[in-house]
Design a protein around this motif. Sequence first.
Motif, short mmCIF file in Angstrom:
data_model
loop_
_atom_site.label_atom_id
_atom_site.label_comp_id
_atom_site.label_asym_id
_atom_site.label_seq_id
_atom_site.Cartn_x
_atom_site.Cartn_y
_atom_site.Cartn_z
N GLY A 40 0.78 -1.22 0.00
CA GLY A 40 0.00 0.00 0.00
C GLY A 40 0.82 1.28 0.00
N LEU A 41 0.11 2.36 -0.29
CA LEU A 41 0.71 3.70 -0.37
C LEU A 41 0.92 4.30 1.01
CD1 LEU A 41 1.37 6.37 -2.03
CD2 LEU A 41 -1.08 6.88 -1.81
N VAL A 42 2.06 4.95 1.19
CA VAL A 42 2.28 5.84 2.33
C VAL A 42 2.37 7.26 1.76
CG1 VAL A 42 3.76 6.49 4.26
CG2 VAL A 42 3.52 4.07 3.62
N ASN A 43 1.34 8.06 1.99
CA ASN A 43 1.28 9.39 1.38
C ASN A 43 1.85 10.43 2.34
OD1 ASN A 43 0.76 11.73 0.01
ND2 ASN A 43 -1.39 11.27 -0.41
N LEU A 44 3.07 10.87 2.05
CA LEU A 44 3.73 11.90 2.84
C LEU A 44 3.93 13.16 2.01
CD1 LEU A 44 6.46 9.70 4.62
CD2 LEU A 44 4.12 10.18 5.37
N ARG A 294 5.93 15.11 17.19
CA ARG A 294 7.33 15.01 17.62
C ARG A 294 7.82 13.56 17.50
NH1 ARG A 294 10.30 18.35 20.76
NH2 ARG A 294 8.44 19.45 21.51
N ASP A 295 7.00 12.61 17.95
CA ASP A 295 7.38 11.20 17.88
C ASP A 295 7.53 10.74 16.43
OD1 ASP A 295 7.34 11.10 20.64
OD2 ASP A 295 5.35 10.16 20.76
N ARG A 296 6.61 11.15 15.58
CA ARG A 296 6.69 10.77 14.16
C ARG A 296 7.92 11.38 13.50
NH1 ARG A 296 0.23 11.94 13.37
NH2 ARG A 296 -0.48 10.06 14.49
N ARG A 297 8.21 12.62 13.85
CA ARG A 297 9.38 13.29 13.29
C ARG A 297 10.66 12.56 13.69
NH1 ARG A 297 13.16 17.01 15.09
NH2 ARG A 297 13.91 18.50 13.51
N THR A 298 10.76 12.19 14.96
CA THR A 298 11.95 11.51 15.44
C THR A 298 12.18 10.21 14.67
OG1 THR A 298 11.71 12.46 17.66
CG2 THR A 298 13.03 10.45 17.46
N ALA A 299 11.12 9.41 14.51
CA ALA A 299 11.25 8.13 13.82
C ALA A 299 11.58 8.32 12.34
CB ALA A 299 9.95 7.33 13.98
N LEU A 300 10.88 9.23 11.69
CA LEU A 300 11.07 9.41 10.26
C LEU A 300 12.42 10.04 9.94
CD1 LEU A 300 9.48 8.79 7.72
CD2 LEU A 300 8.44 11.06 7.87
N ILE A 367 3.50 5.85 9.24
CA ILE A 367 4.87 6.32 9.49
C ILE A 367 5.79 5.13 9.74
CG2 ILE A 367 6.36 7.59 11.09
CD1 ILE A 367 4.88 9.48 9.30
N ALA A 368 5.32 4.17 10.55
CA ALA A 368 6.11 2.98 10.82
C ALA A 368 6.38 2.20 9.52
CB ALA A 368 5.40 2.08 11.82
N ALA A 369 5.40 2.14 8.63
CA ALA A 369 5.59 1.46 7.34
C ALA A 369 6.67 2.17 6.51
CB ALA A 369 4.27 1.40 6.58
N ALA A 370 6.62 3.49 6.50
CA ALA A 370 7.64 4.25 5.76
C ALA A 370 9.02 4.02 6.34
CB ALA A 370 7.29 5.73 5.78
N VAL A 371 9.12 4.03 7.66
CA VAL A 371 10.39 3.80 8.33
C VAL A 371 10.95 2.42 7.95
CG1 VAL A 371 11.47 3.40 10.58
CG2 VAL A 371 9.98 5.38 10.24
N ALA A 372 10.09 1.42 7.96
CA ALA A 372 10.52 0.06 7.62
C ALA A 372 11.02 -0.01 6.18
CB ALA A 372 9.37 -0.91 7.84
#
Length: 376
Positions: A40-44, A294-300, A367-372
């Motif tokens: 699937g798509l991760v739309n950022l 903030r949490d999403r920014r840190t991971a990404l 976000i976790a999918a994008a990170v992976a």
Amino acid sequence: MTDASVVAVRERRSRASLLPEFPWDTLADVTALARSHPHGLVNLSVGTPVDPVADIIRDALAAASAEPGYPTTVGTSALRTAAVTALARRYGIGGLDESSVLPVIGTKEVIAWLPTLLNLGADDLVVIPELAYPTYEVGALLAGCRILRADGVNRLGPERASMIFVNSPSNPSGRVLGAAHLRKVVEWARERDTIVVSDECYLGLTWEGAAVSILDDEVCGGDTTNLLAVHSLSKTSNLASYRAGFVAGDPDLVAELLAVRKHAGMMVPLPVQAAMTAALTDDEHERVQRDRYRDRRTALAAAVTAAGMTIDHSEAGLYLWATRGEPCRDTVRWFAERGILVAPGEFYGPGGGRHVRIALTATDERIAAAVARLTV
């Protein structure tokens, strides 16, 4: 149809032809590529909120939903008072009162129409940032103004500008302009009777250092003459669908905008005004949302850096401004091959040709999918 009518139609069409192509319409091919990813798509690519609207805001909206009459363009006293007190409480902006605030139907609307509403035209120069939210340019084009891209007033020379847009924290780059920089802009503008419009939609989303408003005493010395700050509740309160924003600053400019908007029927619906009042009164929901981002920014950011990219600026706002040292469309395709859609930096001006803008506005799962995918 008379000859005069034909000429008028052609003039209208030529004005429309002056506008650039809507940027996101150019992403059809890479969007299809990203959608083809097996997971699937991760739309950022866009800064659209995905998290819930707080109950306190929804309850206020519902409570006002039975009102059958027209709202006032100026907004309720409760809303304007809430905006004044929120600006003081959250950002240290003092010296304002109800006459300094006007609700608007989303900040994109007011940015797009400000040059027209303030009677600018072909004889006027509008200055926009070198990297800029596209609507600054669109607003100037709709009014028929001349446009100059410049970040520092030193580049402007002796020519008088009628309006200058500043954007701190910046969309797209997340760059924060210090008080000294903003003060220099204000001083330059005062010498030339120039209106300064400060887009401060991301002021409440600063991650590193501190950001200040154009209305801060350290910047303007308590004098808001010819200064307008634009504030949105789309980002900090997830109210993008409500079209909830306001301008604050010079009471004379606010009164001029109010007079024109009354005639044009530019009114924020009363239930939305009630929701805005609740959002501006409550800081807890804003804190919760800020922590999510903030949490999403840190991971990404960690994943983007691990993938070999450089992140520039990005000390505030809802985006990472990243580069692989190549043309931005190549980087967009690189992301799309991994099922991730990002925005080409060229959307925001020639200076963005080697960057992409990566939004933090996706669910934790996406976000976790994008990170992976970036980590692999």
